[in-house]
Design a protein around this motif. Sequence first.
Motif, PDB file in Angstrom:
ATOM      1  N   SER A  97       0.828  -1.204   0.000  1.00  0.00           N
ATOM      2  CA  SER A  97       0.000   0.000   0.000  1.00  0.00           C
ATOM      3  C   SER A  97       0.864   1.255   0.000  1.00  0.00           C
ATOM      4  CB  SER A  97      -0.931  -0.009   1.212  1.00  0.00           C
ATOM      5  OG  SER A  97      -1.727   1.153   1.243  1.00  0.00           O
ATOM      6  N   LEU A  98       1.914   1.233   0.810  1.00  0.00           N
ATOM      7  CA  LEU A  98       2.817   2.377   0.889  1.00  0.00           C
ATOM      8  C   LEU A  98       3.529   2.599  -0.434  1.00  0.00           C
ATOM      9  CD1 LEU A  98       4.274   4.577   2.474  1.00  0.00           C
ATOM     10  CD2 LEU A  98       5.890   2.856   3.273  1.00  0.00           C
ATOM     11  N   LEU A  99       4.014   1.510  -1.040  1.00  0.00           N
ATOM     12  CA  LEU A  99       4.725   1.628  -2.311  1.00  0.00           C
ATOM     13  C   LEU A  99       3.795   2.089  -3.420  1.00  0.00           C
ATOM     14  CD1 LEU A  99       7.060  -1.499  -2.219  1.00  0.00           C
ATOM     15  CD2 LEU A  99       7.655   0.885  -1.816  1.00  0.00           C
ATOM     16  N   ALA A 100       2.537   1.639  -3.382  1.00  0.00           N
ATOM     17  CA  ALA A 100       1.568   2.088  -4.386  1.00  0.00           C
ATOM     18  C   ALA A 100       1.324   3.585  -4.273  1.00  0.00           C
ATOM     19  CB  ALA A 100       0.257   1.322  -4.228  1.00  0.00           C
ATOM     20  N   MET A 101       1.196   4.068  -3.039  1.00  0.00           N
ATOM     21  CA  MET A 101       0.998   5.501  -2.839  1.00  0.00           C
ATOM     22  C   MET A 101       2.231   6.284  -3.290  1.00  0.00           C
ATOM     23  SD  MET A 101      -1.173   5.989   0.689  1.00  0.00           S
ATOM     24  CE  MET A 101      -0.304   4.787   1.689  1.00  0.00           C
ATOM     25  N   TRP A 102       3.397   5.764  -2.957  1.00  0.00           N
ATOM     26  CA  TRP A 102       4.637   6.444  -3.354  1.00  0.00           C
ATOM     27  C   TRP A 102       4.752   6.507  -4.868  1.00  0.00           C
ATOM     28  CZ3 TRP A 102       8.876   5.192  -6.287  1.00  0.00           C
ATOM     29  CH2 TRP A 102       9.946   6.076  -6.218  1.00  0.00           C
ATOM     30  N   HIS A 103       4.460   5.396  -5.538  1.00  0.00           N
ATOM     31  CA  HIS A 103       4.548   5.353  -6.999  1.00  0.00           C
ATOM     32  C   HIS A 103       3.582   6.347  -7.628  1.00  0.00           C
ATOM     33  CE1 HIS A 103       5.046   3.552 -11.024  1.00  0.00           C
ATOM     34  NE2 HIS A 103       3.750   3.777 -11.144  1.00  0.00           N
ATOM     35  N   THR A 104       2.349   6.396  -7.124  1.00  0.00           N
ATOM     36  CA  THR A 104       1.347   7.293  -7.679  1.00  0.00           C
ATOM     37  C   THR A 104       1.765   8.749  -7.525  1.00  0.00           C
ATOM     38  OG1 THR A 104      -0.405   5.696  -7.190  1.00  0.00           O
ATOM     39  CG2 THR A 104      -1.081   7.986  -7.559  1.00  0.00           C
ATOM     40  N   ILE A 105       2.226   9.099  -6.326  1.00  0.00           N
ATOM     41  CA  ILE A 105       2.654  10.477  -6.077  1.00  0.00           C
ATOM     42  C   ILE A 105       3.854  10.835  -6.945  1.00  0.00           C
ATOM     43  CG2 ILE A 105       3.710  12.011  -4.355  1.00  0.00           C
ATOM     44  CD1 ILE A 105       1.980  10.565  -2.254  1.00  0.00           C
ATOM     45  N   ASN A 106       4.819   9.926  -7.010  1.00  0.00           N
ATOM     46  CA  ASN A 106       6.032  10.191  -7.777  1.00  0.00           C
ATOM     47  C   ASN A 106       5.724  10.356  -9.263  1.00  0.00           C
ATOM     48  OD1 ASN A 106       8.872  10.493  -8.033  1.00  0.00           O
ATOM     49  ND2 ASN A 106       9.042   8.378  -8.728  1.00  0.00           N
ATOM     50  N   LEU A 107       4.874   9.464  -9.805  1.00  0.00           N
ATOM     51  CA  LEU A 107       4.525   9.539 -11.217  1.00  0.00           C
ATOM     52  C   LEU A 107       3.775  10.826 -11.524  1.00  0.00           C
ATOM     53  CD1 LEU A 107       4.331   8.219 -14.026  1.00  0.00           C
ATOM     54  CD2 LEU A 107       2.207   7.141 -13.260  1.00  0.00           C
ATOM     55  N   LYS A 108       2.778  11.142 -10.705  1.00  0.00           N
ATOM     56  CA  LYS A 108       1.987  12.358 -10.933  1.00  0.00           C
ATOM     57  C   LYS A 108       2.870  13.591 -10.871  1.00  0.00           C
ATOM     58  CE  LYS A 108      -1.990  14.691 -11.170  1.00  0.00           C
ATOM     59  NZ  LYS A 108      -1.539  16.071 -11.003  1.00  0.00           N
ATOM     60  N   GLU A 109       3.749  13.662  -9.891  1.00  0.00           N
ATOM     61  CA  GLU A 109       4.584  14.850  -9.754  1.00  0.00           C
ATOM     62  C   GLU A 109       5.626  14.941 -10.859  1.00  0.00           C
ATOM     63  OE1 GLU A 109       6.158  15.376  -5.842  1.00  0.00           O
ATOM     64  OE2 GLU A 109       4.214  16.037  -5.069  1.00  0.00           O
ATOM     65  N   SER A 110       6.126  13.800 -11.330  1.00  0.00           N
ATOM     66  CA  SER A 110       7.108  13.847 -12.413  1.00  0.00           C
ATOM     67  C   SER A 110       6.474  14.390 -13.683  1.00  0.00           C
ATOM     68  CB  SER A 110       7.708  12.460 -12.662  1.00  0.00           C
ATOM     69  OG  SER A 110       6.739  11.561 -13.166  1.00  0.00           O
ATOM     70  N   TYR A 111       5.232  13.964 -13.974  1.00  0.00           N
ATOM     71  CA  TYR A 111       4.551  14.501 -15.149  1.00  0.00           C
ATOM     72  C   TYR A 111       4.166  15.962 -14.939  1.00  0.00           C
ATOM     73  CZ  TYR A 111       4.160  10.439 -18.189  1.00  0.00           C
ATOM     74  OH  TYR A 111       4.445   9.421 -19.064  1.00  0.00           O
ATOM     75  N   ASP A 112       3.754  16.308 -13.726  1.00  0.00           N
ATOM     76  CA  ASP A 112       3.422  17.708 -13.455  1.00  0.00           C
ATOM     77  C   ASP A 112       4.634  18.607 -13.679  1.00  0.00           C
ATOM     78  OD1 ASP A 112       0.825  17.148 -12.909  1.00  0.00           O
ATOM     79  OD2 ASP A 112       1.020  17.228 -10.717  1.00  0.00           O
ATOM     80  N   ARG A 113       5.821  18.149 -13.265  1.00  0.00           N
ATOM     81  CA  ARG A 113       7.040  18.934 -13.501  1.00  0.00           C
ATOM     82  C   ARG A 113       7.298  19.067 -15.003  1.00  0.00           C
ATOM     83  NH1 ARG A 113       8.955  15.931  -9.127  1.00  0.00           N
ATOM     84  NH2 ARG A 113      10.086  14.517 -10.535  1.00  0.00           N
ATOM     85  N   TYR A 114       7.091  17.960 -15.726  1.00  0.00           N
ATOM     86  CA  TYR A 114       7.273  17.972 -17.179  1.00  0.00           C
ATOM     87  C   TYR A 114       6.344  18.997 -17.826  1.00  0.00           C
ATOM     88  CZ  TYR A 114       7.122  16.070 -21.989  1.00  0.00           C
ATOM     89  OH  TYR A 114       7.152  15.923 -23.347  1.00  0.00           O
ATOM     90  N   PHE A 115       5.079  18.989 -17.416  1.00  0.00           N
ATOM     91  CA  PHE A 115       4.117  19.929 -17.986  1.00  0.00           C
ATOM     92  C   PHE A 115       4.443  21.368 -17.587  1.00  0.00           C
ATOM     93  CE2 PHE A 115       0.939  16.219 -17.593  1.00  0.00           C
ATOM     94  CZ  PHE A 115       1.342  15.709 -18.810  1.00  0.00           C
ATOM     95  N   GLU A 116       4.878  21.567 -16.351  1.00  0.00           N
ATOM     96  CA  GLU A 116       5.214  22.910 -15.892  1.00  0.00           C
ATOM     97  C   GLU A 116       6.426  23.463 -16.649  1.00  0.00           C
ATOM     98  OE1 GLU A 116       3.688  24.987 -13.945  1.00  0.00           O
ATOM     99  OE2 GLU A 116       2.051  23.592 -13.483  1.00  0.00           O
ATOM    100  N   GLU A 117       7.379  22.593 -16.978  1.00  0.00           N
ATOM    101  CA  GLU A 117       8.542  23.040 -17.744  1.00  0.00           C
ATOM    102  C   GLU A 117       8.121  23.555 -19.117  1.00  0.00           C
ATOM    103  OE1 GLU A 117      11.142  19.703 -17.855  1.00  0.00           O
ATOM    104  OE2 GLU A 117      11.723  19.884 -15.730  1.00  0.00           O
ATOM    105  N   PHE A 118       7.185  22.867 -19.760  1.00  0.00           N
ATOM    106  CA  PHE A 118       6.732  23.332 -21.072  1.00  0.00           C
ATOM    107  C   PHE A 118       5.824  24.550 -20.949  1.00  0.00           C
ATOM    108  CE2 PHE A 118       8.216  19.210 -22.621  1.00  0.00           C
ATOM    109  CZ  PHE A 118       8.830  19.605 -23.795  1.00  0.00           C
ATOM    110  N   LEU A 119       5.108  24.667 -19.836  1.00  0.00           N
ATOM    111  CA  LEU A 119       4.327  25.883 -19.613  1.00  0.00           C
ATOM    112  C   LEU A 119       5.263  27.076 -19.470  1.00  0.00           C
ATOM    113  CD1 LEU A 119       1.639  27.315 -19.100  1.00  0.00           C
ATOM    114  CD2 LEU A 119       1.875  26.708 -16.667  1.00  0.00           C
ATOM    115  N   ALA A 120       6.354  26.885 -18.707  1.00  0.00           N
ATOM    116  CA  ALA A 120       7.347  27.952 -18.555  1.00  0.00           C
ATOM    117  C   ALA A 120       8.005  28.276 -19.896  1.00  0.00           C
ATOM    118  CB  ALA A 120       8.402  27.539 -17.531  1.00  0.00           C
ATOM    119  N   ALA A 121       8.281  27.224 -20.687  1.00  0.00           N
ATOM    120  CA  ALA A 121       8.888  27.446 -22.002  1.00  0.00           C
ATOM    121  C   ALA A 121       7.949  28.237 -22.904  1.00  0.00           C
ATOM    122  CB  ALA A 121       9.240  26.109 -22.647  1.00  0.00           C
TER     123      ALA A 121
END
Length: 468
Positions: free
Chosen positions: A86-110
């Motif tokens: 359960s802990l690893l599933a939550m960690w994976h979900t948070i990590n994946l969501k935030e990694s894509y959010d950073r990716y999208f934010e970088e292109f928004l800044a660009a």
Amino acid sequence: MKQPILKHLTMIIAIIGLALPSFAAELPKRPNRRQKQYTSREQIEAIEDSIARAANPIVDGDDTKRTTKSSKPSKRKINTPEQIDSLLAMWHTINLKESYDRYFEEFLAASKHIDTAIKTDNMDSIYVARLNALMSPVPLQYNYEVRAAIERFSSKSYAPTMAYAYFYFPMIEEELIKAGLPVELRAMAVIESGLNPTVTSRAGAKGLWQFMPSTGKGYGLEINSLVDERCNPLLATRAACRYLKNMYDMYGDWTLAIASYNCGPGSVNRAIIRSGGDPREYKGSFWDVYEELPAETRGYVPYFMGATYAFAYHKAHGVEYPLPPMPLAVDTIMINRPMHLEQVSSTIDIDIELLKMLNPQYTMSIIPATGKSYSLTLPVDRISDYLANEEMIHSKDSTYLKEYIVPANLEKKKAQAPPAKYHTVKKGDTLGAIAKRYGRSVKQLMSWNNIKNANSLSIGQRIRVSPK
């Protein structure tokens, strides 16, 4: 590790730490054999230590151990496999969501930087600059068709479809990278199926990558009454990678390789010849043979470019992608005996519709594992639960499999061809148009339906459009 992830991890660990005593009391006791089989005590301790270090990193080289007011050493608390999952599933979900959010934010800044730098309200200039900033191995040319595709896929109406990118794109990207292909090709799955692994076209193409039965079988996908691996996202993606690699080796140009995925290399070769080129040594691109390609293919490559743009820059259009209605953290277990998905859903806490969504290749919800093993995809936080209840799941064979208990019966059912498909002739239909619609040849339809004259169709006549 980035600070936002640490913040979420600390919160998760704190919540689970407070809840562990009650969780432990409520969980049924598992046989030690099953727990040991899944993960050892040393592995559990290693996971806990790594998570603790992530939540409390060493600052400026200070590795002093944290102590409590009590001088007595604290006893290590061993989490159960279910709690770790359960802990690893939550960690994976948070990590994946935030990694894509950073990716999208970088292109928004660009995009903001581009908008400021070029100082214009002309959207054509802005789109060109944004496409150039993507720096893709696939040439992203800009014209009227691409602009229309950009505005189509950057609209809010496509956000529910693109939500599934959170689930499918990490897997697709991994397979593309393994195959040495551009990761931007992931957008083809959006054009092909809308990221729906069970969708079927009017012509009979199916799955995330829309393989026709003959093409799917040619690339090693199993297709029968019980299993259709065109709907298996992972195996279909691997097959698509092999196809695209073959097409790129043939043309040396990604726009032509992408076009051939839609209409086939035969149509691309004919377009090259009609344009005055030689397919064996052609050095041009999709745009050079554009006018000679089928109408659908002329729109396909611009759609690919529009979807590629939209995935990177949707935030610049005020569009947000929600999370999909499925767990982002999944894993697979290999099954080596026949099983119905309801045996799993009725035993552990997982909805049957979710199981079907995660395992769309099993057309009758049966895993026909008689002569070989098949994969079962489960949410990560249900893996330990499955392993702990595996014997109980298998004990329900007679309830859910019934006629398939005898392996020979299951093999016989699997060997049966899918039922034939028919088309009812309507006013204006021609055999050529029907053949094109279903991806067949006129000769095939005449043979399957014992038709002597291709021009003698009658309204209401049923035409078989698939083999027996």
